[in-house]
Design a protein around this motif. Sequence first.
Motif, PDB file in Angstrom:
ATOM      1  N   ALA A  73      42.046  36.602   2.456  1.00 42.25           N
ATOM      2  CA  ALA A  73      41.423  35.938   3.597  1.00 42.25           C
ATOM      3  C   ALA A  73      39.933  36.261   3.665  1.00 42.25           C
ATOM      4  N   GLY A  74      39.578  37.513   3.421  1.00 42.51           N
ATOM      5  CA  GLY A  74      38.173  37.897   3.434  1.00 42.51           C
ATOM      6  C   GLY A  74      37.378  37.248   2.330  1.00 42.51           C
ATOM      7  N   ALA A  75      38.030  36.944   1.193  1.00 47.13           N
ATOM      8  CA  ALA A  75      37.343  36.293   0.077  1.00 47.13           C
ATOM      9  C   ALA A  75      36.969  34.859   0.405  1.00 47.13           C
ATOM     10  N   GLY A  76      37.583  34.265   1.424  1.00 48.30           N
ATOM     11  CA  GLY A  76      37.211  32.928   1.856  1.00 48.30           C
ATOM     12  C   GLY A  76      37.657  31.813   0.935  1.00 48.30           C
ATOM     13  N   PRO A  77      38.959  31.585   0.780  1.00 54.09           N
ATOM     14  CA  PRO A  77      39.395  30.443  -0.045  1.00 54.09           C
ATOM     15  C   PRO A  77      38.919  29.125   0.557  1.00 54.09           C
TER      16      PRO A  77
END
Length: 329
Positions: A73-77
């Motif tokens: 989620a933090g990686a921003g898909p």
Amino acid sequence: MTDFHFLRPLWLLLLPCVLLLSWWWRGQGAQRGGWADCVDAHLLGAQFQLGGDAYAHWIRKSIPVAVAIAVLAGAGPAWEKVDTQVGRQQQGRVFVLDISQSMNAADLKPSRLTLARLKLIDLLQASRDRQVGLVVFAASPYVVSPLTDDALTLRETATAITTALAPTQGANIGEAILYAQGLLRQSGLPGGEIVLITDSAPDQAALDAAEQAADAGVPVSVMAVGSLEGAPVPGRNGRAIRGADGRPLIVSTPQSALNKLAAAGQGRFALLRADGSDVQALLPRFDVLNATDAGAEQQRSTQLWLDRGPWLLWLLAPWGCCLFWARWF
């Protein structure tokens, strides 16, 4: 999904840490978190009754999975773009600050220049929707910053301005106005405004320069700094500058003359005050009037990637409820 990517891919570097966490947590589960070495066996079971051994074991096994979901989620898909309208005022504003020796007078505490710098920061904050520039002047004008979108950096620069920056003393207001008008012309913007911050008396050349700028569609507004009573002007050694009669030189602010200068420039006049009424007097009306002019605001459309990471966090909601029910919090 051919456009699938991560907006913040560096977050994925945490995934190997999740594997290490899983390996460490498995060892902790086997050893009861390390308590097996210091708690008696018949007490160890009661110590770790968290909703039943099987249930606690399932929660313990799911922690690395939950952490991995949070990392993703933090990686921003993202795989989809959305259209966004971006508007920006196409009016420039150049601030012209007086740094002549008289700005060191202390009729405004701690000094005229100190308060003028603070007021300049307020004016830059109010101008963050447009390009801004900064010119300082004494006997001659000097550019601190040409027209830029980065008002924040310009605000930081303004705090370092002193009268020592001027190699020669004087107050050539007319040349400073023409110099600021040239910056606006070089920027290529369809319009703009000059805001002069000074305590110096304008001469006929300054009035002519203000009229010339106004005729070119660039109004000149004025903020007067100082009081009618005036105050002694400290020299570079800190002592008051003395006149031919040996008395301290008292310099007052020619408020009426500066008001006439603003009128000649078809701008607005304000006296520097401790509250925000002076900023309100100088800027908002200009913004309202020009916001409706043709070409005053440029509307453009841009596409931004839609971050789907927050939706993944919903997967952790049931897991968090289970932790709460099991009294892990």
